[in-house]
Design a protein around this motif. Structure first.
Motif, short mmCIF file in Angstrom:
data_model
loop_
_atom_site.label_atom_id
_atom_site.label_comp_id
_atom_site.label_asym_id
_atom_site.label_seq_id
_atom_site.Cartn_x
_atom_site.Cartn_y
_atom_site.Cartn_z
N MET A 85 60.70 -70.94 18.20
CA MET A 85 60.35 -72.21 17.65
C MET A 85 59.00 -72.58 18.01
SD MET A 85 62.66 -75.89 18.01
CE MET A 85 64.02 -75.12 17.20
N LEU A 86 58.31 -73.39 16.77
CA LEU A 86 57.11 -74.07 17.18
C LEU A 86 57.39 -75.46 17.72
CD1 LEU A 86 55.35 -72.99 13.80
CD2 LEU A 86 55.36 -71.72 15.78
N TRP A 87 56.27 -75.70 18.31
CA TRP A 87 56.03 -77.34 18.61
C TRP A 87 57.35 -77.78 19.78
CZ3 TRP A 87 56.60 -77.40 13.08
CH2 TRP A 87 55.22 -76.77 12.30
N PRO A 88 57.89 -76.86 20.51
CA PRO A 88 59.22 -77.37 21.34
C PRO A 88 59.12 -78.57 21.91
CG PRO A 88 57.95 -75.57 22.55
CD PRO A 88 57.09 -75.83 21.10
N SER A 89 58.03 -79.03 22.61
CA SER A 89 58.06 -80.31 23.27
C SER A 89 58.43 -81.25 22.25
CB SER A 89 56.91 -80.35 24.17
OG SER A 89 55.81 -80.51 23.48
N TYR A 90 57.65 -81.28 21.26
CA TYR A 90 57.47 -82.41 20.28
C TYR A 90 59.14 -82.74 19.51
CZ TYR A 90 52.67 -82.56 20.72
OH TYR A 90 51.24 -82.43 21.52
N ILE A 91 59.44 -81.42 19.30
CA ILE A 91 60.80 -81.41 18.81
C ILE A 91 62.04 -81.80 19.58
CG2 ILE A 91 62.69 -79.65 17.72
CD1 ILE A 91 60.39 -78.30 16.67
N LYS A 92 61.82 -81.54 20.96
CA LYS A 92 62.74 -81.95 21.93
C LYS A 92 62.45 -83.58 22.02
CE LYS A 92 63.86 -81.70 26.88
NZ LYS A 92 63.60 -80.86 28.19
N GLY A 93 61.23 -83.98 21.89
CA GLY A 93 61.15 -85.69 21.92
C GLY A 93 61.72 -86.29 20.66
N PHE A 94 61.62 -85.59 19.47
CA PHE A 94 62.21 -86.16 18.11
C PHE A 94 63.77 -86.12 18.55
CE2 PHE A 94 63.50 -85.18 13.88
CZ PHE A 94 63.30 -86.25 13.18
N LYS A 95 64.43 -85.05 19.10
CA LYS A 95 65.72 -85.29 19.40
C LYS A 95 66.08 -86.47 19.99
CE LYS A 95 69.45 -82.32 20.76
NZ LYS A 95 70.01 -81.08 21.45
N SER A 96 65.44 -86.68 21.17
CA SER A 96 65.63 -87.92 22.12
C SER A 96 65.57 -89.08 21.22
CB SER A 96 64.88 -87.71 23.25
OG SER A 96 65.03 -86.73 23.98
N LEU A 123 61.56 -84.34 7.11
CA LEU A 123 60.14 -83.99 7.49
C LEU A 123 59.54 -85.40 7.72
CD1 LEU A 123 58.92 -81.19 5.66
CD2 LEU A 123 59.89 -81.11 7.74
N LYS A 124 60.01 -86.33 6.93
CA LYS A 124 59.44 -87.82 7.11
C LYS A 124 59.69 -88.39 8.17
CE LYS A 124 58.86 -88.65 1.99
NZ LYS A 124 57.46 -89.16 1.84
N ALA A 125 60.99 -88.24 8.64
CA ALA A 125 61.69 -88.90 10.00
C ALA A 125 60.69 -88.23 10.99
CB ALA A 125 62.97 -88.72 10.07
N PHE A 126 60.40 -86.84 10.97
CA PHE A 126 59.77 -86.13 12.11
C PHE A 126 58.32 -86.93 12.33
CE2 PHE A 126 57.48 -82.17 13.58
CZ PHE A 126 57.75 -82.27 14.96
N PHE A 127 57.66 -86.79 11.17
CA PHE A 127 56.25 -87.21 11.24
C PHE A 127 56.27 -88.67 11.32
CE2 PHE A 127 55.60 -83.11 9.09
CZ PHE A 127 54.63 -82.75 9.89
N THR A 128 57.13 -89.36 11.03
CA THR A 128 57.05 -90.90 11.52
C THR A 128 57.27 -90.91 12.89
OG1 THR A 128 58.17 -91.72 9.54
CG2 THR A 128 58.52 -92.97 11.30
N TYR A 129 57.88 -90.31 13.65
CA TYR A 129 58.08 -90.01 15.14
C TYR A 129 56.61 -89.71 15.79
CZ TYR A 129 58.63 -87.68 19.58
OH TYR A 129 58.43 -87.22 20.74
N LEU A 130 56.10 -88.70 15.11
CA LEU A 130 54.90 -88.25 15.73
C LEU A 130 53.77 -89.29 15.65
CD1 LEU A 130 54.79 -84.62 14.32
CD2 LEU A 130 55.25 -85.24 16.60
N MET A 131 53.82 -90.09 14.46
CA MET A 131 52.81 -91.40 14.41
C MET A 131 52.86 -92.32 15.54
SD MET A 131 50.66 -91.01 11.59
CE MET A 131 50.38 -92.60 11.03
N LEU A 132 54.25 -92.36 15.48
CA LEU A 132 54.86 -93.38 16.80
C LEU A 132 54.31 -93.09 18.04
CD1 LEU A 132 58.35 -94.56 15.61
CD2 LEU A 132 56.44 -95.83 15.34
N GLU A 133 54.43 -91.97 18.19
CA GLU A 133 54.09 -91.15 19.58
C GLU A 133 52.45 -91.15 19.65
OE1 GLU A 133 55.80 -90.59 22.33
OE2 GLU A 133 57.14 -91.84 21.23
N GLU A 134 51.73 -91.38 18.67
CA GLU A 134 50.25 -90.99 18.44
C GLU A 134 49.76 -89.80 18.56
OE1 GLU A 134 48.55 -93.87 20.94
OE2 GLU A 134 49.09 -95.44 19.71
N VAL A 135 50.71 -88.68 18.02
CA VAL A 135 50.36 -87.26 18.31
C VAL A 135 49.72 -87.10 17.11
CG1 VAL A 135 51.43 -85.02 18.16
CG2 VAL A 135 52.62 -86.56 19.33
N ILE A 136 49.52 -87.77 15.90
CA ILE A 136 49.03 -87.34 14.82
C ILE A 136 48.46 -89.01 14.21
CG2 ILE A 136 50.23 -85.49 13.98
CD1 ILE A 136 51.85 -87.18 11.92
#
Length: 299
Positions: free
Chosen positions: A1-12, A80-93
């Protein structure tokens, strides 16, 4: 699986911040898994910050090539939209690649309906000599004559029938009450059932006010009504796949085809939005074609 740490954070994030149920969380993670499968098929493992809108469009094309239905694609895009919204909140992207992506347009399936001859055939197929016969005739007449949801029928109470003014009170979605006119035939059959059949039942405590009872004296379940409709359809040789909701659809369709006001139909169906009711204005394509053929000078 790609990006495991980010996916784990998304799950939380989904569990703790959005308080989603387990199956909803699993569905979102499944959507992200499809994106990782896409990149694995390309032998690429890009940084999340390197994914752009063109990459997402290519991913959607890949889903199309797999033969994925539009409804499933819409579900994946939502994830996907929910995932990238999370990444924006975390300032990953800093840029959301899904911001300009729209889900595929989903066609709205027009509900099946029965014509009056098919409804009469269903009622005629009921053996009134059997103990449950009169009850079943009343059930079909009330479902079709009042356009009730199946749960509204099973919850219908004697205290909510007003025969003098030919109305019934129904408790619909969101515990909202509404008054619906009841036709003379439906009212007659219901009163015969109550006064001549139901009166002899050994009624279970707490079920005394419910109109339609099973052989144990308890209110009928939703599945009992579904089984009744299915059995009647099979007995009449009806090829359509129907359910109790089909009678509700038929009720609305026949009213609108007869010229009933859309707002009145909305009120009787208990729709919170008239948009939901408007679907019934699109059902009878053959009728519309007939009108054009008959009345338009260029036809």
């Amino acid at each position: 699986m790609l990006w495991p740490s980010y996916i784990k954070g998304f799950k939380s994030y989904l569990k703790l911040e959005r308080s989603l149920a387990v199956h909803s969380v699993d569905a979102y993670l499944g959507d992200i898994e499809k994106l990782t499968q896409y990149y694995q098929s390309l032998d690429e493992a890009p940084q999340l910050s390197d994914i752009h809108v063109t990459d997402i469009k290519s991913f959607i094309s890949w889903l199309n090539e797999l033969g994925m239905q539009a409804s499933t694609q819409a579900r994946v895009i939502s994830g996907l939209k929910a995932f990238f919204t999370y990444l924006m909140l975390e300032e990953v992207i800093t840029t959301d690649p899904t911001a300009l992506i729209e889900a595929p347009k989903l066609s709205r399936k027009l509900p099946d309906t029965l014509n009056i001859y098919e409804i009469n055939a269903l009622i005629a197929a009921i053996d009134a000599s059997k103990p449950e016969g009169m009850r079943n005739k009343a059930i079909i007449e009330v479902l079709y004559g009042c356009g009730l949801r199946v749960s509204e029928l099973t919850d219908l109470k004697i205290s909510n029938i007003f025969p003098q003014i030919e109305f019934i009170k129904v408790i619909g979605k969101g515990n909202k009450e509404r008054l619906i006119p009841i036709g003379s035939e439906a009212l007659k059959l219901m009163e015969i059932y109550i006064n001549e059949v139901r009166v002899h039942a050994n009624i279970k405590k707490g079920h005394e006010d419910f109109i339609f009872l099973n052989r144990f004296g308890a209110k009928l379940s939703r599945i009992s009504i579904f089984n009744l409709i299915k059995s009647l359809a099979a007995g009449t040789g009806l090829k359509k796949t129907i359910s109790p909701h089909t009678l509700r659809h038929s009720f609305a369709t026949h009213l609108i085809e007869g010229g009933a006001d859309l707002r009145a139909v909305q009120e009787m169906l208990g729709h919170s939005s008239i948009t939901t009711t408007e679907i019934y204005t699109h059902i009878d394509r053959d009728y519309l074609r007939e009108v054009i053929t008959q009345f338009h000078p260029r036809s």
